[in-house]
Motif scaffolding. Sequence first.
Motif, PDB file in Angstrom:
ATOM      1  N   ASN A  38       0.834  -1.198   0.000  1.00 28.28           N
ATOM      2  CA  ASN A  38       0.000   0.000   0.000  1.00 28.28           C
ATOM      3  C   ASN A  38       0.875   1.257   0.000  1.00 28.28           C
ATOM      4  O   ASN A  38       0.645   2.188  -0.779  1.00 28.28           O
ATOM      5  CB  ASN A  38      -0.941  -0.011   1.209  1.00 28.28           C
ATOM      6  CG  ASN A  38      -1.957   1.092   1.141  1.00 28.28           C
ATOM      7  OD1 ASN A  38      -2.569   1.319   0.108  1.00 28.28           O
ATOM      8  ND2 ASN A  38      -2.144   1.783   2.251  1.00 28.28           N
ATOM      9  N   ASP A  39       1.876   1.293   0.867  1.00 31.21           N
ATOM     10  CA  ASP A  39       2.794   2.433   0.921  1.00 31.21           C
ATOM     11  C   ASP A  39       3.534   2.597  -0.406  1.00 31.21           C
ATOM     12  O   ASP A  39       3.682   3.715  -0.920  1.00 31.21           O
ATOM     13  CB  ASP A  39       3.804   2.261   2.053  1.00 31.21           C
ATOM     14  CG  ASP A  39       3.176   2.339   3.440  1.00 31.21           C
ATOM     15  OD1 ASP A  39       2.008   2.774   3.556  1.00 31.21           O
ATOM     16  OD2 ASP A  39       3.857   1.950   4.409  1.00 31.21           O
ATOM     17  N   PHE A  40       3.998   1.496  -0.961  1.00 25.30           N
ATOM     18  CA  PHE A  40       4.729   1.504  -2.235  1.00 25.30           C
ATOM     19  C   PHE A  40       3.864   2.110  -3.338  1.00 25.30           C
ATOM     20  O   PHE A  40       4.313   2.969  -4.098  1.00 25.30           O
ATOM     21  CB  PHE A  40       5.128   0.059  -2.576  1.00 25.30           C
ATOM     22  CG  PHE A  40       6.054  -0.082  -3.746  1.00 25.30           C
ATOM     23  CD1 PHE A  40       7.424  -0.030  -3.573  1.00 25.30           C
ATOM     24  CD2 PHE A  40       5.552  -0.312  -5.022  1.00 25.30           C
ATOM     25  CE1 PHE A  40       8.289  -0.174  -4.655  1.00 25.30           C
ATOM     26  CE2 PHE A  40       6.402  -0.462  -6.109  1.00 25.30           C
ATOM     27  CZ  PHE A  40       7.774  -0.392  -5.922  1.00 25.30           C
ATOM     28  N   ARG A  44       4.084   6.120  -5.323  1.00 26.04           N
ATOM     29  CA  ARG A  44       4.242   6.210  -6.782  1.00 26.04           C
ATOM     30  C   ARG A  44       2.964   6.647  -7.492  1.00 26.04           C
ATOM     31  O   ARG A  44       2.921   6.684  -8.704  1.00 26.04           O
ATOM     32  CB  ARG A  44       4.716   4.856  -7.308  1.00 26.04           C
ATOM     33  CG  ARG A  44       6.153   4.575  -6.910  1.00 26.04           C
ATOM     34  CD  ARG A  44       6.471   3.103  -6.883  1.00 26.04           C
ATOM     35  NE  ARG A  44       7.861   2.906  -6.476  1.00 26.04           N
ATOM     36  CZ  ARG A  44       8.281   2.957  -5.206  1.00 26.04           C
ATOM     37  NH1 ARG A  44       7.435   3.179  -4.227  1.00 26.04           N
ATOM     38  NH2 ARG A  44       9.560   2.773  -4.917  1.00 26.04           N
ATOM     39  N   ASP A  45       1.927   6.932  -6.698  1.00 28.81           N
ATOM     40  CA  ASP A  45       0.616   7.309  -7.235  1.00 28.81           C
ATOM     41  C   ASP A  45       0.085   6.235  -8.185  1.00 28.81           C
ATOM     42  O   ASP A  45      -0.462   6.525  -9.243  1.00 28.81           O
ATOM     43  CB  ASP A  45       0.676   8.675  -7.929  1.00 28.81           C
ATOM     44  CG  ASP A  45      -0.703   9.265  -8.157  1.00 28.81           C
ATOM     45  OD1 ASP A  45      -1.627   8.945  -7.381  1.00 28.81           O
ATOM     46  OD2 ASP A  45      -0.875  10.022  -9.128  1.00 28.81           O
ATOM     47  N   TRP A  46       0.246   4.986  -7.783  1.00 28.70           N
ATOM     48  CA  TRP A  46      -0.207   3.857  -8.594  1.00 28.70           C
ATOM     49  C   TRP A  46      -1.574   3.353  -8.172  1.00 28.70           C
ATOM     50  O   TRP A  46      -2.134   2.470  -8.832  1.00 28.70           O
ATOM     51  CB  TRP A  46       0.781   2.689  -8.505  1.00 28.70           C
ATOM     52  CG  TRP A  46       2.059   2.883  -9.253  1.00 28.70           C
ATOM     53  CD1 TRP A  46       2.409   3.934 -10.055  1.00 28.70           C
ATOM     54  CD2 TRP A  46       3.170   1.997  -9.259  1.00 28.70           C
ATOM     55  NE1 TRP A  46       3.669   3.759 -10.552  1.00 28.70           N
ATOM     56  CE2 TRP A  46       4.168   2.566 -10.081  1.00 28.70           C
ATOM     57  CE3 TRP A  46       3.430   0.779  -8.648  1.00 28.70           C
ATOM     58  CZ2 TRP A  46       5.386   1.960 -10.312  1.00 28.70           C
ATOM     59  CZ3 TRP A  46       4.646   0.176  -8.882  1.00 28.70           C
ATOM     60  CH2 TRP A  46       5.617   0.756  -9.705  1.00 28.70           C
ATOM     61  N   GLU A  47      -2.117   3.878  -7.092  1.00 26.03           N
ATOM     62  CA  GLU A  47      -3.408   3.383  -6.602  1.00 26.03           C
ATOM     63  C   GLU A  47      -4.489   3.460  -7.673  1.00 26.03           C
ATOM     64  O   GLU A  47      -5.365   2.614  -7.740  1.00 26.03           O
ATOM     65  CB  GLU A  47      -3.837   4.167  -5.372  1.00 26.03           C
ATOM     66  CG  GLU A  47      -2.955   3.911  -4.170  1.00 26.03           C
ATOM     67  CD  GLU A  47      -3.306   4.834  -3.039  1.00 26.03           C
ATOM     68  OE1 GLU A  47      -3.216   6.062  -3.213  1.00 26.03           O
ATOM     69  OE2 GLU A  47      -3.701   4.306  -1.982  1.00 26.03           O
ATOM     70  N   GLN A  48      -4.405   4.495  -8.515  1.00 25.54           N
ATOM     71  CA  GLN A  48      -5.404   4.676  -9.567  1.00 25.54           C
ATOM     72  C   GLN A  48      -5.446   3.496 -10.534  1.00 25.54           C
ATOM     73  O   GLN A  48      -6.455   3.264 -11.185  1.00 25.54           O
ATOM     74  CB  GLN A  48      -5.111   5.963 -10.330  1.00 25.54           C
ATOM     75  CG  GLN A  48      -3.728   5.965 -11.005  1.00 25.54           C
ATOM     76  CD  GLN A  48      -3.355   7.286 -11.619  1.00 25.54           C
ATOM     77  OE1 GLN A  48      -4.196   7.915 -12.232  1.00 25.54           O
ATOM     78  NE2 GLN A  48      -2.104   7.703 -11.440  1.00 25.54           N
ATOM     79  N   TYR A  49      -4.364   2.744 -10.623  1.00 26.25           N
ATOM     80  CA  TYR A  49      -4.296   1.609 -11.545  1.00 26.25           C
ATOM     81  C   TYR A  49      -4.632   0.282 -10.867  1.00 26.25           C
ATOM     82  O   TYR A  49      -4.757  -0.740 -11.534  1.00 26.25           O
ATOM     83  CB  TYR A  49      -2.892   1.501 -12.155  1.00 26.25           C
ATOM     84  CG  TYR A  49      -2.426   2.780 -12.803  1.00 26.25           C
ATOM     85  CD1 TYR A  49      -3.041   3.272 -13.953  1.00 26.25           C
ATOM     86  CD2 TYR A  49      -1.389   3.522 -12.246  1.00 26.25           C
ATOM     87  CE1 TYR A  49      -2.627   4.454 -14.547  1.00 26.25           C
ATOM     88  CE2 TYR A  49      -0.963   4.705 -12.833  1.00 26.25           C
ATOM     89  CZ  TYR A  49      -1.585   5.159 -13.976  1.00 26.25           C
ATOM     90  OH  TYR A  49      -1.177   6.330 -14.552  1.00 26.25           O
TER      91      TYR A  49
END
Length: 137
Positions: A38-40, A44-49
Amino acid sequence: MESEIEKKAAAMAEEEVAGKKVAADGDVSLKELSKKLNDFAKERDWEQYHSPRNLLLAMIAEVGELSELFMWKGEVRKGLADWDEAEKEHLGEELSDVLLYLVRLSDICGVDLGDAATRKIVKNAVKYPAPSKEGGA
């Protein structure tokens, strides 16, 4: 062959991981992995993907990469005695990729994977009871 940029990026990533004191001894819980992932992703603002569908498809792709390591080898002996260290290391990386996507997928779906796995083992024990040892040799 790695370029200088790739080498620097890898060194920076290692420093970042080392700075966060990631356990390298393998004794890490699913909850700890979930938090690290989750932190990773947030950093990197990857949550959207990270939709369930995208994570599932990524995990399937990683299972394909894992499968390639066994392709054309025939039956592989337990312990991988015939594999060299580079092959074993690559296997560890691919197994990790599958595990990490599975943990991330379960987290995004709101499933406590450790609890679900424990409950499944109990269900399987009821469904497939161990043979009775009475009357045995």
